[in-house]
Design a protein around this motif. Structure first.
Motif, short mmCIF file in Angstrom:
data_model
loop_
_atom_site.label_atom_id
_atom_site.label_comp_id
_atom_site.label_asym_id
_atom_site.label_seq_id
_atom_site.Cartn_x
_atom_site.Cartn_y
_atom_site.Cartn_z
N LYS A 147 0.84 -1.21 0.00
CA LYS A 147 0.00 0.00 0.00
C LYS A 147 0.87 1.26 0.00
O LYS A 147 0.63 2.21 -0.77
N LYS A 148 1.91 1.27 0.85
CA LYS A 148 2.79 2.44 0.92
C LYS A 148 3.50 2.67 -0.41
O LYS A 148 3.70 3.82 -0.85
N SER A 149 3.90 1.58 -1.07
CA SER A 149 4.56 1.69 -2.37
C SER A 149 3.63 2.30 -3.40
O SER A 149 4.02 3.19 -4.16
N LEU A 150 2.39 1.81 -3.43
CA LEU A 150 1.42 2.36 -4.39
C LEU A 150 1.14 3.83 -4.11
O LEU A 150 0.88 4.61 -5.03
N GLY A 151 1.23 4.22 -2.84
CA GLY A 151 1.00 5.61 -2.49
C GLY A 151 2.06 6.55 -3.04
O GLY A 151 1.83 7.77 -3.17
N GLN A 152 3.27 6.00 -3.39
CA GLN A 152 4.34 6.84 -3.94
C GLN A 152 4.20 7.07 -5.44
O GLN A 152 4.79 8.00 -5.98
N ILE A 153 3.42 6.22 -6.11
CA ILE A 153 3.40 6.24 -7.58
C ILE A 153 2.89 7.57 -8.15
O ILE A 153 3.50 8.12 -9.08
N PRO A 154 1.79 8.14 -7.64
CA PRO A 154 1.36 9.44 -8.20
C PRO A 154 2.43 10.52 -8.07
O PRO A 154 2.59 11.35 -8.98
N MET A 155 3.17 10.52 -6.96
CA MET A 155 4.24 11.52 -6.79
C MET A 155 5.37 11.29 -7.78
O MET A 155 5.95 12.24 -8.32
N LEU A 156 5.71 10.01 -8.02
CA LEU A 156 6.76 9.70 -9.00
C LEU A 156 6.34 10.18 -10.39
O LEU A 156 7.14 10.80 -11.11
N ASN A 203 11.88 18.27 -18.32
CA ASN A 203 11.80 18.44 -19.77
C ASN A 203 12.36 17.20 -20.44
O ASN A 203 13.35 16.63 -20.01
N GLY A 204 11.75 16.80 -21.52
CA GLY A 204 12.23 15.62 -22.24
C GLY A 204 11.06 14.88 -22.83
O GLY A 204 9.97 14.80 -22.24
N ALA A 205 11.28 14.27 -24.00
CA ALA A 205 10.18 13.63 -24.72
C ALA A 205 9.80 12.29 -24.10
O ALA A 205 8.64 11.88 -24.17
N GLU A 206 10.76 11.60 -23.48
CA GLU A 206 10.50 10.23 -23.02
C GLU A 206 9.89 10.16 -21.62
O GLU A 206 9.14 9.24 -21.32
N LEU A 207 10.23 11.11 -20.74
CA LEU A 207 9.79 11.00 -19.36
C LEU A 207 8.26 11.08 -19.19
O LEU A 207 7.70 10.34 -18.37
N PRO A 208 7.56 11.94 -19.92
CA PRO A 208 6.10 11.91 -19.81
C PRO A 208 5.50 10.55 -20.19
O PRO A 208 4.51 10.11 -19.60
N LYS A 209 6.12 9.87 -21.18
CA LYS A 209 5.63 8.53 -21.55
C LYS A 209 5.82 7.55 -20.39
O LYS A 209 4.94 6.73 -20.11
N LEU A 210 6.98 7.64 -19.74
CA LEU A 210 7.22 6.78 -18.57
C LEU A 210 6.21 7.09 -17.47
O LEU A 210 5.69 6.19 -16.81
N ALA A 211 5.95 8.39 -17.27
CA ALA A 211 5.01 8.80 -16.22
C ALA A 211 3.62 8.23 -16.49
O ALA A 211 2.93 7.74 -15.57
N ASP A 212 3.18 8.26 -17.76
CA ASP A 212 1.85 7.76 -18.10
C ASP A 212 1.74 6.24 -17.94
O ASP A 212 0.64 5.72 -17.75
N SER A 213 2.87 5.54 -18.02
CA SER A 213 2.82 4.08 -17.88
C SER A 213 2.91 3.63 -16.42
O SER A 213 2.86 2.44 -16.15
#
Length: 859
Positions: free
Chosen positions: A357-366, A374-384
């Motif tokens: 549960k604590k791990s899942l709680g960190q995901i929105p912040m990550l 800035n960067g083309a790839e990081l938003p894709k990682l964030a969405d996944s």
């Protein structure tokens, strides 16, 4: 069987199915072992060997361990390379008619351990199956702790065994038909346990095999899955479909080269410290640590994939504050892969689910931090990054923040989660308050201040009165329950009535709470595929931020790649040596191979840094192709398909091969498999045999690689005679590592410059090593004597009567011949021979001259 008691007969029947394992046979509060198991286990575990009557004439050897502490004993047996079959009681002893029903519920093996001291958090724990047919070999490997499964086909047995070694497998599964020689080779190379699984049917595992199209990999994977289900006897829902891979899709670094380059462990200590993995591992999660090791083992070949990783690393490097915050958030993410494995396995407890549960709680912040950069790839990682919101909310509602370890004693579920549970809790809580109030009232009624109400499992609740106060008890209401030395225990009708309500509430409360936890665990199982996908993305983010952190701290630069084969490393450094030296005194060096220049012949004294120079070139190439920045001021590199090394020397005592044979086998492997896109590092080839043999082999290898392969090659040697080859080999260049003499002592400058070395400084190196002065002085005398063409002083005669290597076979003496007067042509040849100044020739020039004279004489 008839000579034994029914219980021993039951033991023998169970043991017959698990001959290769220690059978932990549950008897009450102990796991017992009998017969041969008891004799062996008592020695390995250092526990007392006893005996018992089993119905036969002789007493049966026996030893045992308490069930509540069995885990540590099992781990010790597994660490010693054994298996343990756990045989549990499967019915209530009070309800059993005759011998209690027992059966094996799990077989724990070196490859199927789920937790314990043998499981390293940043390392995978693989077992594998190997299959062969039609000259091909398939390997299927699985990590039961994480659910990862992979499969590949190899064209040779050695290649398959090298792959098993790369996985570090703890257990290898075969069909039982392999030759003893093959099994011996697997054991010698891997030190793994060999297990047999006869069944390899595919149909039960269609879900896990659908990615595999090759029949041999399907068979190996099916055999592996059958073994897992036969031994674990439970749900393995976290096993992921087997992923096929091709070795040619990654840079191929053979077992010897990984060892010589110390990618994941050092040669000497076999530990992580001092390896490339040790240098790079700034990961914050266990998942990231495991992925980092996998990336080091398999560098990429596709330039666009490499560039994607490098782009993300560069973005992390320029986003310092966001990256540091990201690293702090990653610290709070637990091992999602192994948590999912324990959920499927049924061994997860409430504390594990709170970690989830604590791990899942960190995901929105990550995700938010990644989108801020800035960067083309990081938003894709964030969405996944899937936060599994429904699961997080259910765990938040269900579990308290600090639950107990045990899942069967209650105290895990939050109030308000389940109405019936709250009612039981209220009854138990109010009942205890009623007990406390009753104790106060009874003290007032009797005037006995020491009166107290207690509880035990045998008698339930009772009123305890010391013998000195028995006369103060009123007549009729107190019923004697138990007499002790200093006191007596009583019950009253009111207490007995309330006891039933309280105990029923407690029992029902714990029973219901366990049911709710079990249901919660089943709910979590539905999220296992999503959790595994989330773990993969978090791992990738962790490794790439780790590359950025190391690159910034160690002053690494982004490499670029050449399409024409150019290699230009400016001020390159060995990253591990530099870190160990704390960047003080490390001398960086260039490595240039322009288009059409494929080979560097490196000369220079021992200890001058030739091997370090060669290794750092390979490490820079590997770092670039795993997507990390590299230790240099500038780096332009080709993309290498393979790296081969022949660095260092050691006897292979297991297979009885000498240092020189190992050297030749590794050199053969490189020459036979290298392509024009490969990188070859050969260090001091030929030093294990006589001078001329070694020099001839070295020259032949140089010429063959130069003319027939064209691979980028760094070839270091002490045979200075080979430096003339640059005149005949157009793609080769001489370089040397510099040294200087100062006050009669050698000073290593560690700088690589063009041209050949003019001295080897061997005696100076021996002096630095601390050889006795007498030895150094005598060696110096002999050296000057050899150089001045004087016969050395010897006591009483020279060590060697002639130059050369002893004959391998017994030589027969030639029959004596009557000397003939020389012919005119012989005299001419003799005159030419006498005209040469042999001591001014290099050994290679002397050999060429002698060959020409012999050819002319034969005419």
């Amino acid at each position: 069987m008839s000579q034994y008691t029914p219980m021993i007969q039951q033991y023998l029947r169970v043991k017959a199915d698990y001959q290769d394992a220690f059978l932990f046979f549950r008897l009450g509060d102990f796991y017992e072992m009998f017969f041969e198991d008891a004799l062996k286990a008592s020695q390995i575990l250092e526990i007392t060997l006893t005996s018992r009557d089993g119905g036969s004439a002789e007493r049966i050897p026996m030893c045992g361990v308490p069930y509540h502490s069995a885990k540590g004993y099992i781990e010790r047996l597994i660490a010693a390379g054994h298996k343990v079959a756990i045989c549990e009681q499967r019915e209530d002893p009070k309800q059993a008619k005759g011998v209690i029903k027992r059966e094996v519920v799990q077989v724990i093996t070196p490859g199927t351990m789920m937790e314990g001291a043998g499981i390293q958090e940043k390392e995978n724990h693989y077992l594998a199956a190997i299959e062969n047919a039609g000259g091909q070999y398939a390997v299927a490997a699985a990590d039961v702790t994480t659910g990862e499964c992979k499969a590949a086909v190899f064209a040779a047995f050695d290649a398959a065994v090298h792959e098993l070694a790369a996985y570090g497998v703890k257990e290898v599964i075969t069909n039982g038909s392999w030759t003893e020689q093959d099994i011996k080779q697997i054991r010698a190379r891997l030190g793994a346990v060999i297990s047999v699984e006869e069944i390899a049917e595919e149909s039960p595992f269609d879900r896990l095999l659908f990615n595999l199209t090759d029949g041999l990999t399907r068979k190996a994977s099916a055999r592996l899955y059958h073994y897992l289900h036969r031994t674990q006897k439970r749900s393995l829902d976290h096993l992921q479909p087997a992923e096929p891979y091709e070795i040619r899709d990654y840079m191929n670094i053979d077992y010897f080269s990984k060892r010589n380059l110390e990618l994941t462990e050092t040669i000497r200590s076999k530990g992580k410290k001092g390896s490339l993995l040790w240098l790079l591992d700034e990961t914050k999660t266990a998942m990231g640590g495991r992925l980092l090791k996998q990336w080091i083992d398999r560098p990429l070949l596709n330039e666009s994939d490499i560039s994607r990783r490098l782009d993300i690393v560069e973005t992390f490097m320029v986003s310092f504050f966001e990256r540091e915050e990201l690293r702090e958030q990653l610290k709070e993410v637990y091992d999602l892969e192994r948590l999912a494995g324990r959920v499927a396995f049924g061994s997860v407890n409430a504390r594990d689910l709170v970690q989830l549960k604590k791990s899942l709680g960190q995901i929105p912040m990550l995700a938010s931090l990644l989108k801020q950069m800035n960067g083309a790839e990081l938003p894709k990682l964030a969405d996944s990054l899937d936060p599994c919101t429904e699961l997080f909310e259910e765990l938040e509602r269900a579990l308290i923040e600090e639950p107990p370890i045990s899942v069967k004693e209650g105290g895990m579920i939050r109030e308000g989660f389940h109405m019936q549970l709250d009612e039981y809790r209220d009854a138990a809580k109010n009942g205890k308050q009623w007990i406390a109030e009753l104790e106060r009232k009874e003290r007032e009624k009797t005037g006995i201040k020491s009166l107290k109400i207690g509880y035990n499992r045998i008698f339930g609740y009772y009123i305890e009165v010391t013998k000195a106060n028995l006369s103060l008890l009123p007549e009729g209401r107190y019923e004697r329950k138990q007499t002790l030395a200093n006191c007596e225990r009583f019950i009253t009708p009111e207490l007995k009535e309330k006891e039933t309500l309280i105990l029923e509430a407690n029992d029902k409360m714990m029973e219901l709470e366990y049911e709710l936890f079990t249901q919660l665990r089943e709910d979590v199982k539905q999220f296992i595929p999503r959790l595994q996908n989330l773990a993969r993305t978090v791992s990738e983010v962790d490794v790439l931020q780790c590359f950025a952190a190391v690159s910034e701290a160690r002053r690494f630069v982004r490499p670029s790649f050449s399409a024409d084969g150019r290699m230009h490393i400016q001020e390159g450094r060995h990253p591990v040596v530099e870190k160990v030296m704390d960047a003080q005194g490390f001398v960086p060096n260039d490595c240039r191979m322009e288009k059409g220049r494929n080979m560097l012949l490196i000369t220079g004294p021992n200890m001058s840094g030739k091997s370090t120079y060669m290794r750092q070139t390979a490490l820079i190439a590997i770092l670039a192709q795993i997507g990390c920045f590299v230790p240099a001021d500038k780096a332009v590199l080709p993309i290498f398909d393979q790296i081969f090394t022949r660095i260092g020397a050691a006897d292979d005592l297991v297979s009885g091969q000498s240092t020189f044979m190992v050297e030749m086998l590794e050199a053969k492997h490189a020459i036979a498999n290298a392509t024009g896109r490969s990188l070859i590092l050969f260090d001091e080839i030929g030093r294990g045999t006589s001078t001329y043999d070694g020099m001839a082999l070295a020259q032949a290898m140089i010429e063959y690689i130069h003319s027939s392969i064209g691979a980028k090659t760094l070839f270091s040697t002490h045979y200075h005679e080979l430096t003339v080859l640059d005149k005949s080999l157009g793609h080769m260049q001489n370089v040397h590592v510099t040294a200087a003499e100062q006050d009669g002592k050698v000073v290593f400058l560690h700088k690589v410059k063009d041209g050949a070395a003019d001295k080897s400084y061997g005696i100076h190196v021996a002096q630095l090593a601390g050889l006795p002065d007498a030895v150094i002085k005598r060696a110096d005398e002999l050296l000057h004597s050899f150089e001045n063409q004087e016969k050395p002083k010897a006591d009483p005669e020279p060590v060697l009567a002639r130059e050369g290597q002893l004959s391998f076979f017994e030589e027969k003496p030639e029959p004596a011949e009557t000397p003939k007067p020389p012919k005119k042509a012989d005299s001419a040849i003799l005159a030419r021979l006498l005209s040469y100044d042999i001591m001014e020739m290099t050994p290679m020039e002397a050999m060429n001259t002698l060959y020409a004279l012999q050819k002319e004489a034969k005419k």
